[in-house]
Design a protein around this motif. Sequence first.
Motif, PDB file in Angstrom:
ATOM      1  N   TYR A  18      74.763  85.643  43.836  1.00  0.00           N
ATOM      2  CA  TYR A  18      74.009  84.998  45.154  1.00  0.00           C
ATOM      3  C   TYR A  18      72.597  84.587  44.773  1.00  0.00           C
ATOM      4  O   TYR A  18      71.531  84.328  45.486  1.00  0.00           O
ATOM      5  CB  TYR A  18      73.827  85.876  46.151  1.00  0.00           C
ATOM      6  CG  TYR A  18      74.958  86.586  46.677  1.00  0.00           C
ATOM      7  CD1 TYR A  18      75.650  85.752  47.903  1.00  0.00           C
ATOM      8  CD2 TYR A  18      75.662  87.748  46.373  1.00  0.00           C
ATOM      9  CE1 TYR A  18      76.909  86.173  48.426  1.00  0.00           C
ATOM     10  CE2 TYR A  18      77.121  87.924  46.795  1.00  0.00           C
ATOM     11  CZ  TYR A  18      77.663  87.192  47.791  1.00  0.00           C
ATOM     12  OH  TYR A  18      78.742  87.680  48.544  1.00  0.00           O
ATOM     13  N   GLN A  78      69.356  82.569  43.186  1.00  0.00           N
ATOM     14  CA  GLN A  78      68.733  81.180  43.331  1.00  0.00           C
ATOM     15  C   GLN A  78      68.481  80.744  41.860  1.00  0.00           C
ATOM     16  O   GLN A  78      68.565  81.751  40.755  1.00  0.00           O
ATOM     17  CB  GLN A  78      67.368  81.280  43.897  1.00  0.00           C
ATOM     18  CG  GLN A  78      67.444  81.984  45.306  1.00  0.00           C
ATOM     19  CD  GLN A  78      68.014  80.971  46.420  1.00  0.00           C
ATOM     20  OE1 GLN A  78      68.021  79.515  46.206  1.00  0.00           O
ATOM     21  NE2 GLN A  78      67.992  81.466  47.505  1.00  0.00           N
ATOM     22  N   TYR A 130      65.868  85.868  42.678  1.00  0.00           N
ATOM     23  CA  TYR A 130      65.803  86.078  44.043  1.00  0.00           C
ATOM     24  C   TYR A 130      64.655  85.997  44.646  1.00  0.00           C
ATOM     25  O   TYR A 130      63.843  86.799  44.342  1.00  0.00           O
ATOM     26  CB  TYR A 130      66.362  87.554  44.413  1.00  0.00           C
ATOM     27  CG  TYR A 130      67.830  87.710  43.533  1.00  0.00           C
ATOM     28  CD1 TYR A 130      69.133  87.643  44.698  1.00  0.00           C
ATOM     29  CD2 TYR A 130      68.362  88.028  42.424  1.00  0.00           C
ATOM     30  CE1 TYR A 130      70.312  87.733  44.113  1.00  0.00           C
ATOM     31  CE2 TYR A 130      69.546  88.115  42.006  1.00  0.00           C
ATOM     32  CZ  TYR A 130      70.648  87.993  42.795  1.00  0.00           C
ATOM     33  OH  TYR A 130      71.866  88.140  42.333  1.00  0.00           O
ATOM     34  N   TYR A 131      64.561  85.372  45.976  1.00  0.00           N
ATOM     35  CA  TYR A 131      63.524  85.557  46.662  1.00  0.00           C
ATOM     36  C   TYR A 131      63.598  86.926  47.432  1.00  0.00           C
ATOM     37  O   TYR A 131      64.481  87.488  47.852  1.00  0.00           O
ATOM     38  CB  TYR A 131      63.387  84.532  48.137  1.00  0.00           C
ATOM     39  CG  TYR A 131      63.091  83.088  47.451  1.00  0.00           C
ATOM     40  CD1 TYR A 131      61.965  82.856  46.926  1.00  0.00           C
ATOM     41  CD2 TYR A 131      64.234  82.315  47.468  1.00  0.00           C
ATOM     42  CE1 TYR A 131      61.667  81.480  46.375  1.00  0.00           C
ATOM     43  CE2 TYR A 131      63.868  80.804  47.017  1.00  0.00           C
ATOM     44  CZ  TYR A 131      62.645  80.679  46.426  1.00  0.00           C
ATOM     45  OH  TYR A 131      62.145  79.270  45.981  1.00  0.00           O
ATOM     46  N   ASP A 177      62.425  87.864  50.037  1.00  0.00           N
ATOM     47  CA  ASP A 177      62.695  87.707  51.729  1.00  0.00           C
ATOM     48  C   ASP A 177      62.831  86.265  51.753  1.00  0.00           C
ATOM     49  O   ASP A 177      62.065  85.331  51.735  1.00  0.00           O
ATOM     50  CB  ASP A 177      61.704  88.250  52.594  1.00  0.00           C
ATOM     51  CG  ASP A 177      61.911  88.265  53.949  1.00  0.00           C
ATOM     52  OD1 ASP A 177      62.912  87.436  54.389  1.00  0.00           O
ATOM     53  OD2 ASP A 177      61.069  88.932  54.828  1.00  0.00           O
ATOM     54  N   GLU A 178      63.999  85.849  51.989  1.00  0.00           N
ATOM     55  CA  GLU A 178      64.348  84.386  52.190  1.00  0.00           C
ATOM     56  C   GLU A 178      64.045  83.711  53.438  1.00  0.00           C
ATOM     57  O   GLU A 178      63.792  82.732  53.726  1.00  0.00           O
ATOM     58  CB  GLU A 178      66.096  84.052  52.195  1.00  0.00           C
ATOM     59  CG  GLU A 178      66.333  84.362  50.673  1.00  0.00           C
ATOM     60  CD  GLU A 178      68.053  84.211  50.644  1.00  0.00           C
ATOM     61  OE1 GLU A 178      68.611  83.833  51.552  1.00  0.00           O
ATOM     62  OE2 GLU A 178      68.583  84.216  49.345  1.00  0.00           O
ATOM     63  N   THR A 179      63.553  84.541  54.417  1.00  0.00           N
ATOM     64  CA  THR A 179      62.981  84.074  55.650  1.00  0.00           C
ATOM     65  C   THR A 179      61.413  83.783  55.666  1.00  0.00           C
ATOM     66  O   THR A 179      60.906  83.031  56.251  1.00  0.00           O
ATOM     67  CB  THR A 179      63.072  85.068  56.886  1.00  0.00           C
ATOM     68  OG1 THR A 179      62.131  86.320  56.626  1.00  0.00           O
ATOM     69  CG2 THR A 179      64.680  85.527  57.092  1.00  0.00           C
ATOM     70  N   VAL A 223      59.558  82.799  52.003  1.00  0.00           N
ATOM     71  CA  VAL A 223      59.731  82.665  50.410  1.00  0.00           C
ATOM     72  C   VAL A 223      58.488  83.035  49.894  1.00  0.00           C
ATOM     73  O   VAL A 223      58.164  83.077  48.636  1.00  0.00           O
ATOM     74  CB  VAL A 223      60.340  81.460  50.024  1.00  0.00           C
ATOM     75  CG1 VAL A 223      61.734  81.276  50.444  1.00  0.00           C
ATOM     76  CG2 VAL A 223      59.510  80.123  50.488  1.00  0.00           C
ATOM     77  N   LYS A 283      59.290  86.383  44.498  1.00  0.00           N
ATOM     78  CA  LYS A 283      60.481  86.372  43.957  1.00  0.00           C
ATOM     79  C   LYS A 283      60.553  87.286  42.759  1.00  0.00           C
ATOM     80  O   LYS A 283      59.596  87.902  42.269  1.00  0.00           O
ATOM     81  CB  LYS A 283      61.143  85.039  43.606  1.00  0.00           C
ATOM     82  CG  LYS A 283      60.041  84.323  42.429  1.00  0.00           C
ATOM     83  CD  LYS A 283      60.507  82.993  41.810  1.00  0.00           C
ATOM     84  CE  LYS A 283      60.444  81.987  43.011  1.00  0.00           C
ATOM     85  NZ  LYS A 283      59.020  81.687  43.035  1.00  0.00           N
ATOM     86  N   TRP A 341      67.567  92.048  48.381  1.00  0.00           N
ATOM     87  CA  TRP A 341      66.751  91.039  49.056  1.00  0.00           C
ATOM     88  C   TRP A 341      67.044  90.954  50.616  1.00  0.00           C
ATOM     89  O   TRP A 341      68.123  91.533  50.849  1.00  0.00           O
ATOM     90  CB  TRP A 341      67.002  89.796  48.284  1.00  0.00           C
ATOM     91  CG  TRP A 341      68.265  89.173  48.556  1.00  0.00           C
ATOM     92  CD1 TRP A 341      68.535  87.997  49.508  1.00  0.00           C
ATOM     93  CD2 TRP A 341      69.647  89.353  47.904  1.00  0.00           C
ATOM     94  NE1 TRP A 341      69.821  87.746  49.517  1.00  0.00           N
ATOM     95  CE2 TRP A 341      70.290  88.656  48.692  1.00  0.00           C
ATOM     96  CE3 TRP A 341      70.143  90.182  47.166  1.00  0.00           C
ATOM     97  CZ2 TRP A 341      71.837  88.316  48.141  1.00  0.00           C
ATOM     98  CZ3 TRP A 341      71.259  90.514  46.846  1.00  0.00           C
ATOM     99  CH2 TRP A 341      72.114  89.290  47.301  1.00  0.00           C
ATOM    100  N   ASN A 384      68.118  87.957  53.297  1.00  0.00           N
ATOM    101  CA  ASN A 384      68.797  86.624  53.423  1.00  0.00           C
ATOM    102  C   ASN A 384      67.843  85.854  54.573  1.00  0.00           C
ATOM    103  O   ASN A 384      67.110  86.487  55.277  1.00  0.00           O
ATOM    104  CB  ASN A 384      70.099  86.982  53.387  1.00  0.00           C
ATOM    105  CG  ASN A 384      70.583  87.301  54.711  1.00  0.00           C
ATOM    106  OD1 ASN A 384      69.977  87.323  55.756  1.00  0.00           O
ATOM    107  ND2 ASN A 384      72.072  87.255  54.775  1.00  0.00           N
ATOM    108  N   THR A 385      68.336  84.740  54.756  1.00  0.00           N
ATOM    109  CA  THR A 385      67.826  83.841  55.669  1.00  0.00           C
ATOM    110  C   THR A 385      68.032  84.191  57.277  1.00  0.00           C
ATOM    111  O   THR A 385      67.253  83.660  58.195  1.00  0.00           O
ATOM    112  CB  THR A 385      68.478  82.390  55.586  1.00  0.00           C
ATOM    113  OG1 THR A 385      69.817  82.369  55.689  1.00  0.00           O
ATOM    114  CG2 THR A 385      68.038  81.653  54.193  1.00  0.00           C
TER     115      THR A 385
END
Length: 226
Positions: A22, A24, A59-60, A62-64, A66, A70, A112, A114-115
């Motif tokens: 998972y 990035q 990894y971000y 928090d993908e909500t 960015v 990271k 992390w 995710n979105t």
Amino acid sequence: EELIPSDDYTLLELSSQLFTDYAQKQRLVRLPEGQQIKKRIDGTLDFPEGTILVKTFFYYLDETDVTLGKRLIETRVLIRKNETWNIATYVWNKDQTDAELTNNGADLDVSWINTSGTNLATRYHIPSQNECIACHQSNAGITPIGPTLRNLNRTVNRFGEDVDQISYLQSLGILDRFHLDSIPEIVDFKSFDEPLSLRARAYLDMNCAHCHNPNGWEEAKQRSFD
């Protein structure tokens, strides 16, 4: 600090990427001054001596959002010298200030958001040098996997404008000039907007075919999955 190319490195984006727990990824390429990547007759890419390919996994938090930052995990480097690709893996420290060369691999706990706002966690595997060599084998040599013409043949955003990536690389002088009409494409296997059959083929292409083909890793080749 944002992961952006410098004056010496150019960003590459792929339509489909190897699935890596998972994570990035950011890809950069550096060519010696005055050199170009050439298109071979069979459609593959011929990288010049001195090419450096860099891929950083992260990894971000928090993908909500960015902008919250990271976590850098590892940076893999391929350097072409004396007609051979040399492989190196660097693991980033907890302070995110430096990365240290490793040949033995490692496993790290990563978490992390995710979105969808869900808290996720996984055990991230950093491959050993032998694992890297196994996957990157082709005709008993080492070769890049991701940056193929069909995988680079996509639209990217550069300086606020959507452009064809191959044409953009040609305009920079990084890639030699050739007609784009015959260049195939590959879909993003994560995209629900694409047909499932094409997504499945793209996933197999990026995650399996580099080993399971007549020119790939000897052990995988013997299993007759082509």
